[in-house]
Design a protein around this motif. Sequence first.
Motif, short mmCIF file in Angstrom:
data_model
loop_
_atom_site.label_atom_id
_atom_site.label_comp_id
_atom_site.label_asym_id
_atom_site.label_seq_id
_atom_site.Cartn_x
_atom_site.Cartn_y
_atom_site.Cartn_z
N ASN A 153 29.85 28.19 27.93
CA ASN A 153 31.17 27.58 27.80
C ASN A 153 31.87 27.93 26.49
O ASN A 153 32.98 27.47 26.26
N HIS A 154 31.24 28.69 25.60
CA HIS A 154 31.93 29.12 24.39
C HIS A 154 33.10 30.02 24.79
O HIS A 154 32.95 30.86 25.68
N PRO A 155 34.27 29.86 24.20
CA PRO A 155 35.44 30.62 24.64
C PRO A 155 35.25 32.14 24.66
O PRO A 155 35.74 32.81 25.57
N PHE A 156 34.55 32.71 23.68
CA PHE A 156 34.36 34.16 23.67
C PHE A 156 33.43 34.60 24.80
O PHE A 156 33.68 35.59 25.48
N VAL A 157 32.34 33.86 25.00
CA VAL A 157 31.39 34.17 26.07
C VAL A 157 32.08 34.01 27.42
O VAL A 157 31.93 34.86 28.32
N ALA A 158 32.86 32.94 27.58
CA ALA A 158 33.56 32.69 28.84
C ALA A 158 34.58 33.79 29.14
O ALA A 158 34.70 34.24 30.28
N ALA A 159 35.30 34.24 28.12
CA ALA A 159 36.29 35.32 28.32
C ALA A 159 35.62 36.60 28.76
O ALA A 159 36.08 37.28 29.69
N LEU A 160 34.50 36.96 28.12
CA LEU A 160 33.78 38.17 28.52
C LEU A 160 33.22 38.05 29.94
O LEU A 160 33.31 38.98 30.73
N ALA A 161 32.65 36.90 30.26
CA ALA A 161 32.08 36.69 31.60
C ALA A 161 33.16 36.80 32.67
O ALA A 161 32.96 37.45 33.70
N GLU A 162 34.31 36.21 32.42
CA GLU A 162 35.41 36.26 33.39
C GLU A 162 35.93 37.69 33.55
O GLU A 162 36.18 38.15 34.66
N LEU A 163 36.07 38.38 32.43
CA LEU A 163 36.55 39.77 32.47
C LEU A 163 35.57 40.66 33.24
O LEU A 163 35.98 41.48 34.06
N ARG A 164 34.29 40.48 33.01
CA ARG A 164 33.28 41.27 33.73
C ARG A 164 33.28 40.95 35.22
O ARG A 164 33.11 41.84 36.05
N ALA A 165 33.45 39.69 35.57
CA ALA A 165 33.37 39.28 36.97
C ALA A 165 34.62 39.62 37.78
O ALA A 165 34.52 40.00 38.94
N THR A 166 35.79 39.50 37.15
CA THR A 166 37.04 39.63 37.91
C THR A 166 37.95 40.76 37.44
O THR A 166 38.93 41.07 38.11
N GLY A 167 37.65 41.33 36.28
CA GLY A 167 38.54 42.37 35.73
C GLY A 167 39.73 41.78 34.99
O GLY A 167 40.59 42.51 34.52
N ARG A 168 39.78 40.46 34.88
CA ARG A 168 40.90 39.78 34.21
C ARG A 168 40.36 38.58 33.42
O ARG A 168 39.23 38.15 33.64
#
Length: 192
Positions: A13-28
Amino acid sequence: MVSRTNADDNRPNHPFVAALAELRATGRVSTATLAAARAQAMALPPPRVEVVAGRPYTREVLYAEADVGEVMRATWAPGVRSAPHDHGGARGVVAVLEGRFEERGYAVSSSLGFCERAVRELSLGDVLEIDEDRVHTMKSHDARGVTLHVYAGNVASFRLFDETARVTLRARGGAWLPADVVLSEERWEPVP
């Protein structure tokens, strides 16, 4: 992992980890997730390093995980343009945290080098999406410009395009010439 925030930065749930996870999963990266990452980056103390003369910015890696990606904050010198570069096949977003910027996009041709295709003005709150093939330059219009970069994928190296020398460099470090570390060099075909 490299981080400036705290020892628990690898929690999902850390913002940086969450941003990377979302980008990897959805491309956005969603607006809400990017807003949280922006807030986290802005809450950090200002960078301790000054921009080196002649370079467009200083890179401050806020979070990195091998083969996953990195979150980086760049503090820009006024009016100094980055070299044309790609992002090594990584996808990402660049969010303006402070200041106004000009971004120039390029189309790359093996025989002609690269041709400018678009110029875009960016300001506070604007987000630039980076796809695997994007080649661009950026510069800050203001005395202080700050951007947040989130890249998913292996960002260990990227291409720099030197129009004067007519060469493409595979490099590490920042998007400036001369490059910090050159891994390989490819000369462009002679101009007919």
